[in-house]
Motif scaffolding. Sequence first.
Motif, short mmCIF file in Angstrom:
data_model
loop_
_atom_site.label_atom_id
_atom_site.label_comp_id
_atom_site.label_asym_id
_atom_site.label_seq_id
_atom_site.Cartn_x
_atom_site.Cartn_y
_atom_site.Cartn_z
N THR A 5 4.60 -5.94 2.42
CA THR A 5 4.00 -5.16 1.34
C THR A 5 2.51 -5.00 1.59
N ILE A 6 2.01 -3.77 1.46
CA ILE A 6 0.60 -3.45 1.66
C ILE A 6 0.02 -3.07 0.30
N VAL A 7 -1.06 -3.76 -0.09
CA VAL A 7 -1.65 -3.54 -1.41
C VAL A 7 -2.78 -2.51 -1.32
N GLY A 8 -2.78 -1.57 -2.28
CA GLY A 8 -3.89 -0.65 -2.44
C GLY A 8 -3.72 0.70 -1.76
N ARG A 9 -4.69 1.56 -2.04
CA ARG A 9 -4.70 2.93 -1.53
C ARG A 9 -5.89 3.16 -0.59
N GLY A 10 -6.40 2.09 -0.01
CA GLY A 10 -7.57 2.21 0.84
C GLY A 10 -7.27 2.78 2.22
N ALA A 11 -8.33 3.06 2.97
CA ALA A 11 -8.19 3.68 4.29
C ALA A 11 -7.45 2.77 5.26
N ILE A 12 -7.84 1.50 5.31
CA ILE A 12 -7.21 0.60 6.27
C ILE A 12 -5.77 0.30 5.88
N GLY A 13 -5.50 0.15 4.59
CA GLY A 13 -4.13 -0.05 4.14
C GLY A 13 -3.24 1.12 4.50
N TRP A 30 2.05 -1.30 -2.66
CA TRP A 30 1.78 -1.56 -4.07
C TRP A 30 0.40 -1.03 -4.37
N TRP A 31 0.32 -0.11 -5.32
CA TRP A 31 -0.97 0.45 -5.71
C TRP A 31 -1.44 -0.19 -6.99
N GLN A 52 4.30 7.12 -0.51
CA GLN A 52 4.41 6.94 -1.95
C GLN A 52 4.39 5.44 -2.25
N GLN A 53 4.19 5.10 -3.51
CA GLN A 53 4.23 3.70 -3.92
C GLN A 53 5.65 3.16 -3.78
N GLY A 54 5.76 1.86 -3.44
CA GLY A 54 7.07 1.24 -3.26
C GLY A 54 7.72 0.86 -4.58
N LYS A 55 8.84 0.14 -4.49
CA LYS A 55 9.66 -0.17 -5.65
C LYS A 55 9.40 -1.56 -6.23
N LEU A 62 2.36 -10.32 2.24
CA LEU A 62 1.54 -9.47 1.39
C LEU A 62 0.19 -9.27 2.05
N ILE A 63 -0.12 -8.05 2.45
CA ILE A 63 -1.40 -7.75 3.10
C ILE A 63 -2.35 -7.14 2.08
N LEU A 64 -3.55 -7.69 2.01
CA LEU A 64 -4.56 -7.16 1.08
C LEU A 64 -5.71 -6.56 1.88
#
Length: 291
Positions: A5-13, A30-31, A52-55, A62-64
């Motif tokens: 799971t990748i958190v956020g809407r940032g460039a690196i994510g 996950w946004w 798109q955002q996941g479920k 979990l990557i932040l």
Amino acid sequence: MLNLTIVGRGAIGTLLAARCIEQNIAFQMWWRDAVTTPLSITMKDGKQHQFQQGKGQAPDILILPLKAWQIAPALDEFAEHIPTSCCIALLHNGIGTETLALNAFPDNPLVRLTTNRAAKKQQDTVLETGYGNSQAGWLRTPGDQVKQETEALFNRLLSPCEWHRDIRIPLWNKLAINCVINPLTAIHNIANGGLQSPHYQQLIAQLLDEFLLVAQAEKLTFEKSDLEHNVSQVIAMTAENYSSMHQDIHFKRPTEIDYINGYLLQVAASHGITLTAHQALYAQIRQLESV
């Protein structure tokens, strides 16, 4: 198969999500906001991907890949969805979130990463802007199987990825670079290459001298010539780029100054060391943030 799971809407994510597609790695995003607009990215080779955002399935990893100041609220927000078996990966500029994560999640494996891969974001579109190596190290190590699977995954996602017994060494190496380039480019409103001007060389030398005082107090060994080379090399290689702190000031966003020069000042104070040049830059960035 690990649930990544990748958190956020940032460039690196977003870049990591694209790497997952290229490497056939299953993932979800996950946004942290209510935005439902898809994210898109254009890679350096011209390939495009959309997300798109996941479920909301419980993650194994979990990557932040967030701004440093976003780590604490993100961990708090998702705490109830993070099982104790989940490996939490911190990926951001600066230093200072590690102890927070270790204390907040005393049973979880924790890994710290830093990368020189680069991407920039404008609204909902991301552009990959540079390749580079990555560094990783365990803050709390899991069992052998999870350790091997996790390291193999990041070796694919962030290739080439070098693993360190003491992640502080690469983190402090990068801190030295960020402590110089980020605040100076933000304060003087210049691209990174502007720091090649003779006008800045005396101050850069003073900033590195002060950095070395704190590193030595922490029993971390660096050669000034190596730091000077690293800073000069990054300035030259990213001459046309604007630093993340420059962009944060330009777009009136919070900066990561507390986790870069601010972190160095905090450690210096614990040793009774005064850092005149870094304190001045910290104050100037704080002033720019308040405008």
